[in-house]
Design a protein around this motif. Sequence first.
Motif, PDB file in Angstrom:
ATOM      1  N   ASP A   1       0.819  -1.227   0.000  1.00 23.43           N
ATOM      2  CA  ASP A   1       0.000   0.000   0.000  1.00 23.43           C
ATOM      3  C   ASP A   1       0.847   1.270   0.000  1.00 23.43           C
ATOM      4  OD1 ASP A   1      -2.479  -1.434   0.231  1.00 23.43           O
ATOM      5  OD2 ASP A   1      -2.001  -1.779   2.329  1.00 23.43           O
ATOM      6  N   CYS A   2       1.916   1.280   0.751  1.00 27.17           N
ATOM      7  CA  CYS A   2       2.778   2.472   0.802  1.00 27.17           C
ATOM      8  C   CYS A   2       4.176   2.060   1.275  1.00 27.17           C
ATOM      9  CB  CYS A   2       2.181   3.545   1.706  1.00 27.17           C
ATOM     10  SG  CYS A   2       2.020   3.054   3.406  1.00 27.17           S
ATOM     11  N   ASN A   3       5.118   2.984   1.095  1.00 24.37           N
ATOM     12  CA  ASN A   3       6.531   2.702   1.389  1.00 24.37           C
ATOM     13  C   ASN A   3       6.732   2.519   2.904  1.00 24.37           C
ATOM     14  OD1 ASN A   3       9.301   2.662   1.645  1.00 24.37           O
ATOM     15  ND2 ASN A   3       9.658   4.516   0.432  1.00 24.37           N
ATOM     16  N   LEU A   4       7.036   1.287   3.311  1.00 25.00           N
ATOM     17  CA  LEU A   4       7.255   0.986   4.733  1.00 25.00           C
ATOM     18  C   LEU A   4       8.339   1.882   5.329  1.00 25.00           C
ATOM     19  CD1 LEU A   4       6.999  -0.784   7.301  1.00 25.00           C
ATOM     20  CD2 LEU A   4       8.487  -2.457   6.190  1.00 25.00           C
ATOM     21  N   ASN A   5       9.325   2.230   4.505  1.00 29.32           N
ATOM     22  CA  ASN A   5      10.466   2.986   5.033  1.00 29.32           C
ATOM     23  C   ASN A   5      10.174   4.482   5.206  1.00 29.32           C
ATOM     24  OD1 ASN A   5      12.975   2.744   6.138  1.00 29.32           O
ATOM     25  ND2 ASN A   5      14.081   3.057   4.213  1.00 29.32           N
ATOM     26  N   ARG A   6       8.903   4.842   5.210  1.00 27.50           N
ATOM     27  CA  ARG A   6       8.503   6.230   5.498  1.00 27.50           C
ATOM     28  C   ARG A   6       7.409   6.264   6.568  1.00 27.50           C
ATOM     29  NH1 ARG A   6      12.337   6.234   3.032  1.00 27.50           N
ATOM     30  NH2 ARG A   6      12.854   7.203   1.040  1.00 27.50           N
ATOM     31  N   LEU A   7       7.413   5.254   7.453  1.00 28.13           N
ATOM     32  CA  LEU A   7       6.325   5.155   8.437  1.00 28.13           C
ATOM     33  C   LEU A   7       6.808   5.139   9.886  1.00 28.13           C
ATOM     34  CD1 LEU A   7       3.996   2.443   6.816  1.00 28.13           C
ATOM     35  CD2 LEU A   7       3.847   4.918   6.598  1.00 28.13           C
ATOM     36  N   PHE A   8       8.102   5.339  10.105  1.00 30.58           N
ATOM     37  CA  PHE A   8       8.639   5.136  11.453  1.00 30.58           C
ATOM     38  C   PHE A   8       8.663   6.438  12.257  1.00 30.58           C
ATOM     39  CE2 PHE A   8       9.879   1.478   9.093  1.00 30.58           C
ATOM     40  CZ  PHE A   8       9.694   0.447  10.006  1.00 30.58           C
ATOM     41  N   ARG A   9       7.491   6.795  12.746  1.00 33.48           N
ATOM     42  CA  ARG A   9       7.369   7.970  13.609  1.00 33.48           C
ATOM     43  C   ARG A   9       5.969   7.933  14.207  1.00 33.48           C
ATOM     44  NH1 ARG A   9      10.873  12.389  13.595  1.00 33.48           N
ATOM     45  NH2 ARG A   9      12.470  10.975  12.848  1.00 33.48           N
ATOM     46  N   GLY A  10       5.629   8.916  14.995  1.00 32.75           N
ATOM     47  CA  GLY A  10       4.320   8.940  15.645  1.00 32.75           C
ATOM     48  C   GLY A  10       3.174   8.961  14.648  1.00 32.75           C
TER      49      GLY A  10
ATOM     50  N   LEU B   1      11.382   9.625   8.432  1.00 27.77           N
ATOM     51  CA  LEU B   1      10.501   8.523   8.862  1.00 27.77           C
ATOM     52  C   LEU B   1      11.033   7.160   8.439  1.00 27.77           C
ATOM     53  CD1 LEU B   1       6.973  10.065   8.111  1.00 27.77           C
ATOM     54  CD2 LEU B   1       8.542  10.543   9.975  1.00 27.77           C
ATOM     55  N   ALA B   2      12.332   7.093   8.128  1.00 26.52           N
ATOM     56  CA  ALA B   2      12.956   5.829   7.725  1.00 26.52           C
ATOM     57  C   ALA B   2      13.444   5.053   8.947  1.00 26.52           C
ATOM     58  CB  ALA B   2      14.119   6.106   6.769  1.00 26.52           C
ATOM     59  N   THR B   3      13.750   3.776   8.751  1.00 23.97           N
ATOM     60  CA  THR B   3      14.180   2.912   9.866  1.00 23.97           C
ATOM     61  C   THR B   3      15.415   3.452  10.574  1.00 23.97           C
ATOM     62  OG1 THR B   3      15.527   1.615   8.338  1.00 23.97           O
ATOM     63  CG2 THR B   3      13.302   0.773   8.811  1.00 23.97           C
TER      64      THR B   3
ATOM     65  N   SER C   1      -2.774   1.247   6.054  1.00 27.62           N
ATOM     66  CA  SER C   1      -2.021   0.385   5.132  1.00 27.62           C
ATOM     67  C   SER C   1      -1.536  -0.898   5.805  1.00 27.62           C
ATOM     68  CB  SER C   1      -0.804   1.147   4.583  1.00 27.62           C
ATOM     69  OG  SER C   1       0.123   1.390   5.629  1.00 27.62           O
ATOM     70  N   TYR C   2      -1.227  -1.895   4.981  1.00 33.63           N
ATOM     71  CA  TYR C   2      -0.570  -3.116   5.476  1.00 33.63           C
ATOM     72  C   TYR C   2       0.778  -2.759   6.108  1.00 33.63           C
ATOM     73  CZ  TYR C   2       2.459  -7.184   5.304  1.00 33.63           C
ATOM     74  OH  TYR C   2       3.372  -8.154   5.632  1.00 33.63           O
ATOM     75  N   GLU C   3       1.501  -1.843   5.455  1.00 32.28           N
ATOM     76  CA  GLU C   3       2.832  -1.485   5.951  1.00 32.28           C
ATOM     77  C   GLU C   3       2.778  -0.884   7.353  1.00 32.28           C
ATOM     78  OE1 GLU C   3       2.027  -1.247   2.731  1.00 32.28           O
ATOM     79  OE2 GLU C   3       3.609  -2.512   1.862  1.00 32.28           O
ATOM     80  N   TYR C   4       1.687  -0.192   7.679  1.00 30.14           N
ATOM     81  CA  TYR C   4       1.540   0.376   9.024  1.00 30.14           C
ATOM     82  C   TYR C   4       1.544  -0.740  10.072  1.00 30.14           C
ATOM     83  CZ  TYR C   4      -0.670   2.819  12.948  1.00 30.14           C
ATOM     84  OH  TYR C   4      -0.966   3.325  14.186  1.00 30.14           O
TER      85      TYR C   4
END
Length: 271
Positions: free
Chosen positions: A64-73, A146-148, A84-87
Amino acid sequence: MLTFRAKQQGPKVVILGGVHGDEPCGVEAIGYMGTILPSLLLQGEVAFEIGNPQALLLRKRFIDCNLNRLFRGDSTLTPKERASYEYTRAKVLKPLLASCDVLLDLHSVHEPNAPSFVICEPNGYDLASYLPASIVVSGFDKLHPLATDAYVNLCGGIGICLECGTHDEPSTLQRAIQGIYGILAALHMIDEQITPRTQQHLKATYIYKTRHNFMPVQSFAEFTSVTKGTLLGTDGNAPVLAPFDGLLMFVYQCEKAEQEAFVLAKHVPLR
Ligand SMILES: [Zn+2]
């Protein structure tokens, strides 16, 4: 997740592969190292984890979206990202990343004959010198907050990403394995002599996000040198020029607005 703990206390290292589902080198390297690490580990703890298993199965960058842009609040994410699945994957991965001393996140690119390089901030330079790459690029914590690796740095650890080369080239898998050896040897977690190398340091300072879309004028190899004003592509009908002299990274054709089209880096003096 596969975790190995030595009897002797020591650093906690997370090795991450497959954050992008079209980048198998990290997953394959983890599969290999998982079979031999139990007899090698002298101290500390190593956790091997797969970033995006669904996307890997489908051999896609993401579902659904780039996992490597989800690491934050959660407040920094859009409703679409939170659905998204990535969330769901980021939620599983965040506590692991927050608790580690060092993250090695293994990636690859689609471009043929791509060089390997390290992405980290200055806190990772010493460890980076044990990795199989001659270029180290800092500055991505600001460009990709928001990357790992940025998340690990935010939590007080050392976040390192190793771009191992081109997807599916045998040398790319070799570099992913060498990268794991390098980090563990540098931290004295395995008995392996690796000589740190002198590396070229760059700082990424600019990211171009599309207004409408982006069509590059040609394919650009990683670290292609461009001068200010060079025509790089078009966004809608408008020309996109290099804003300063620099080295191009991650140039992608984009079809929508607000997508990451390219990054520009500069040389930084060696320490
Ligand atoms: Zn990647």
